[in-house]
Write an enzyme that holds these catalytic residues in place. Structure first.
Site, PDB file in Angstrom:
ATOM      1  N   HIS A 198       0.833  -1.207   0.000  1.00  0.00           N
ATOM      2  CA  HIS A 198       0.000   0.000   0.000  1.00  0.00           C
ATOM      3  C   HIS A 198       0.869   1.260   0.000  1.00  0.00           C
ATOM      4  O   HIS A 198       1.832   1.351   0.749  1.00  0.00           O
ATOM      5  CB  HIS A 198      -0.873   0.052   1.256  1.00  0.00           C
ATOM      6  CG  HIS A 198      -2.080  -0.826   1.209  1.00  0.00           C
ATOM      7  ND1 HIS A 198      -1.999  -2.191   1.270  1.00  0.00           N
ATOM      8  CD2 HIS A 198      -3.407  -0.515   1.142  1.00  0.00           C
ATOM      9  CE1 HIS A 198      -3.229  -2.694   1.241  1.00  0.00           C
ATOM     10  NE2 HIS A 198      -4.099  -1.703   1.148  1.00  0.00           N
ATOM     11  N   ASN A 228       8.213  -4.389   3.816  1.00  0.00           N
ATOM     12  CA  ASN A 228       6.819  -3.966   3.986  1.00  0.00           C
ATOM     13  C   ASN A 228       6.337  -4.185   5.418  1.00  0.00           C
ATOM     14  O   ASN A 228       5.673  -3.334   6.004  1.00  0.00           O
ATOM     15  CB  ASN A 228       5.933  -4.734   2.997  1.00  0.00           C
ATOM     16  CG  ASN A 228       4.498  -4.228   2.983  1.00  0.00           C
ATOM     17  OD1 ASN A 228       4.232  -3.076   3.296  1.00  0.00           O
ATOM     18  ND2 ASN A 228       3.571  -5.103   2.622  1.00  0.00           N
TER      19      ASN A 228
END
Length: 322
Positions: A198, A228
């Site tokens: 994201h 991440n």
């Protein structure tokens, strides 16, 4: 005295046969007329339907009908061409780095609330840049890399307080508002070894709609899984902590940075070398930039200045003096 010649009498049987043949021809023409009328009506209805819904594919019978009625072969301006071969067999196009052309002023007329002073950024130009508005963020998308150039958010304490009550959906989807040839698909990430990272985090979303939209692949980049879930996750959390302490709105820009010839996954989704997060406090005027290598070994380190960020990328995301 001359006698008048009598006209030969018509045979009764011959007249009956002629009448029958005429009746048969007439009765044959009528069903054909009805068929033609029905065919024309259905074709016209199909044409109108596909004009109003250009995202639909045109079935071959309808296209054939349109051609017979005189419609041009490519009458739907937004129709997507059918692929000549299965998607997994298509060779990915060569991918170049992020935009490097002459400066271009973005507009975002429908969602300027995500930018400080309602002034969208200036970026290096490209022929495949597209502005896409969502309810909680805005994306400048690059069709060459099939990833964002940046994702812009406007956050404050009230929004993040509401976000704490939202349930994460995890329903990723391809962004249908982008042309198929310019967007990432779910299959591109499958088996790639990279996370769907994201740019606007799901945890920032204060509404159910925003949460759902944050899982658009237009909001993703291929991200190292360890990065991440590790250093990058810490930066996202630290940014939210700052917003909760800030006096007003905080604007956040997140995006990827590429090498000249980046690695790709799937059908040409570029893998960034770096990921950045620009944070701008509109009340205090402070700004800083997190600059992270997209690698498992990356640790959380000190941010760089906004001026250094502009020098490295050419992206002018903040108003002059920001």
């Amino acid at each position: 005295m001359t006698r008048a010649k009598k006209s030969p009498a018509k045979k009764k049987g011959s007249t009956s046969r002629s009448t029958a043949r005429a009746s048969a021809r007439s009765s044959g023409r009528f069903p054909r007329f009805l068929k033609a009328l029905l065919f024309s009506s259905l074709a016209s209805f199909g044409a109108a339907s596909y004009v109003l819904n250009p995202q639909w594919r045109i079935p071959a019978p309808v296209q054939e009908a349109l051609t017979r009625l005189g419609w041009p072969q490519h009458w739907a301006p937004h129709r997507e061409p059918q692929r000549a071969q299965p998607r997994e067999q298509a060779a990915p196009a060569a991918v170049t780095a992020a935009p490097t052309g002459a400066p271009a002023q973005t507009m975002f007329p429908e969602c300027r609330q995500f930018f400080p002073h309602s002034r969208p950024p200036e970026v290096p130009g490209s022929q495949k840049l597209r502005e896409v508005c969502f309810s909680a963020f805005a994306i400048l998308h690059n069709g060459q890399t099939k990833t964002p150039v940046f994702v812009a958010e406007r956050l404050n304490r009230q929004m993040l307080t509401q976000a704490q009550g939202q349930r994460r959906t995890d329903k990723f989807y391809a962004e249908a508002r982008l042309p198929r040839a310019e967007r990432a698909e779910l299959d591109d990430y499958r088996g790639s070894g990279f996370s769907r990272g994201h740019m606007a985090p799901a945890a920032d979303m204060s509404t159910a709609e925003g949460m759902a939209q944050s899982f658009s692949l237009a909001n993703m980049v291929p991200q190292d899984q360890t990065h991440n879930g590790g250093a990058w996750s810490s930066i996202e959390q630290d940014t939210r902590k700052y917003v909760m302490r800030a006096a007003g709105d905080v604007y956040v820009f997140t995006g990827p940075v590429y090498s000249d010839k980046p690695k790709t996954i799937g059908s040409g989704v570029a893998v960034p070398s770096y990921i950045y997060k620009v944070v701008y406090d509109a009340t205090s005027g402070r700004s800083w930039v997190h600059w992270q290598a997209n690698a498992a070994s990356t640790k959380v380190g000190p941010p760089i200045s906004y001026e250094e960020f502009v020098r490295r990328t050419g992206l002018k995301l903040l108003p002059a003096g920001g």
